[in-house]
Write a protein that holds these residues in place. Sequence first.
Motif, PDB file in Angstrom:
ATOM      1  N   PRO A 125       0.809  -1.233   0.000  1.00 34.32           N
ATOM      2  CA  PRO A 125       0.000   0.000   0.000  1.00 34.32           C
ATOM      3  C   PRO A 125       0.836   1.273   0.000  1.00 34.32           C
ATOM      4  O   PRO A 125       0.484   2.249  -0.677  1.00 34.32           O
ATOM      5  N   ALA A 126       1.960   1.276   0.750  1.00 31.36           N
ATOM      6  CA  ALA A 126       2.794   2.477   0.811  1.00 31.36           C
ATOM      7  C   ALA A 126       3.413   2.798  -0.539  1.00 31.36           C
ATOM      8  O   ALA A 126       3.702   3.961  -0.834  1.00 31.36           O
ATOM      9  N   PRO A 179       5.085   6.460  -4.308  1.00 33.06           N
ATOM     10  CA  PRO A 179       6.448   6.518  -4.843  1.00 33.06           C
ATOM     11  C   PRO A 179       6.681   5.587  -6.026  1.00 33.06           C
ATOM     12  O   PRO A 179       7.539   5.857  -6.873  1.00 33.06           O
ATOM     13  N   ALA A 180       5.891   4.501  -6.115  1.00 30.91           N
ATOM     14  CA  ALA A 180       6.063   3.571  -7.239  1.00 30.91           C
ATOM     15  C   ALA A 180       5.611   4.169  -8.566  1.00 30.91           C
ATOM     16  O   ALA A 180       5.924   3.623  -9.628  1.00 30.91           O
ATOM     17  N   SER A 181       4.892   5.291  -8.523  1.00 34.13           N
ATOM     18  CA  SER A 181       4.379   5.886  -9.757  1.00 34.13           C
ATOM     19  C   SER A 181       5.485   6.361 -10.684  1.00 34.13           C
ATOM     20  O   SER A 181       5.252   6.590 -11.872  1.00 34.13           O
ATOM     21  N   SER A 182       6.699   6.521 -10.159  1.00 36.38           N
ATOM     22  CA  SER A 182       7.826   6.930 -11.007  1.00 36.38           C
ATOM     23  C   SER A 182       8.534   5.737 -11.639  1.00 36.38           C
ATOM     24  O   SER A 182       9.444   5.920 -12.447  1.00 36.38           O
ATOM     25  N   ASP A 183       8.096   4.516 -11.282  1.00 36.57           N
ATOM     26  CA  ASP A 183       8.721   3.297 -11.793  1.00 36.57           C
ATOM     27  C   ASP A 183       8.028   2.863 -13.087  1.00 36.57           C
ATOM     28  O   ASP A 183       6.798   2.760 -13.150  1.00 36.57           O
ATOM     29  N   ALA A 184       8.819   2.580 -14.125  1.00 29.84           N
ATOM     30  CA  ALA A 184       8.264   2.225 -15.430  1.00 29.84           C
ATOM     31  C   ALA A 184       7.460   0.931 -15.371  1.00 29.84           C
ATOM     32  O   ALA A 184       6.408   0.813 -16.017  1.00 29.84           O
ATOM     33  N   GLN A 185       7.939  -0.052 -14.600  1.00 33.35           N
ATOM     34  CA  GLN A 185       7.224  -1.319 -14.495  1.00 33.35           C
ATOM     35  C   GLN A 185       5.869  -1.128 -13.812  1.00 33.35           C
ATOM     36  O   GLN A 185       4.859  -1.706 -14.226  1.00 33.35           O
ATOM     37  N   PHE A 186       5.830  -0.298 -12.786  1.00 34.43           N
ATOM     38  CA  PHE A 186       4.568  -0.024 -12.101  1.00 34.43           C
ATOM     39  C   PHE A 186       3.576   0.650 -13.034  1.00 34.43           C
ATOM     40  O   PHE A 186       2.399   0.275 -13.087  1.00 34.43           O
ATOM     41  N   ARG A 187       4.036   1.616 -13.792  1.00 35.17           N
ATOM     42  CA  ARG A 187       3.140   2.301 -14.734  1.00 35.17           C
ATOM     43  C   ARG A 187       2.616   1.329 -15.775  1.00 35.17           C
ATOM     44  O   ARG A 187       1.451   1.395 -16.180  1.00 35.17           O
TER      45      ARG A 187
END
Length: 219
Positions: A125-126, A179-187
């Motif tokens: 969640p974080a 913070p994961a929103s800046s990660d390409a895999q997450f997007r």
Amino acid sequence: MRSLRCGLWVLVLLVLDVPALAQQRVGASVHVGTLGIGARVATPLHSRINLRGGIDVQPVGFEVSVEDVEFNVELPSPAVTATFDLYPNESGFRLSAGAVYFGRPPELDGAPTEEVELGDSVYAPAEVGTIRGSFGTSQFSPYLGLGWGNALEPGFGFALDLGVAFHGTPDFSFEATGPASSDAQFRSDLAEEAESINDDVPGAAFVYPILNLGFSYGF
């Protein structure tokens, strides 16, 4: 917001036509329905044709679960409507055609409270933060419907509208604040989830159902 203000001014000028108010009959109605709470003003164009327009606001939302995340859903609001109403006989039955302007598309937001699987990955969640989604649809939508009641009849009356606004096939999209929103895999995983929802959206979703019930008063 600027386009909404323009739409409202056009509606006011078309429906109220200030110089002609003293010579024209005017009727008004209030209602509740799938567009929220609203009001309409009507004026005659012909013995059996009225021009009617108004605005609705949506005061309530609801919750829905998507990928184990509880989302708060906000429906389109405000909605500006303008229709031509044809009365084929002496009864209150009418056929309507016109347009609906949606000020904002349906939106949702929610924050996962436990690990959530997006695409082929699992995120805490974080890492995710708040997820926001939006159904991209056409703001300007043709409208067809039928109904009962003529607001120009003197005194109080019953008002019913049943129809559909053709807003086009929704294009759903997700974004997140964590913070994961800046990660390409997450997007990529988030986009995959949105695409999965788009594939599941039924073909009938290109229309917005409209049902209004209320009362009118003719002056």
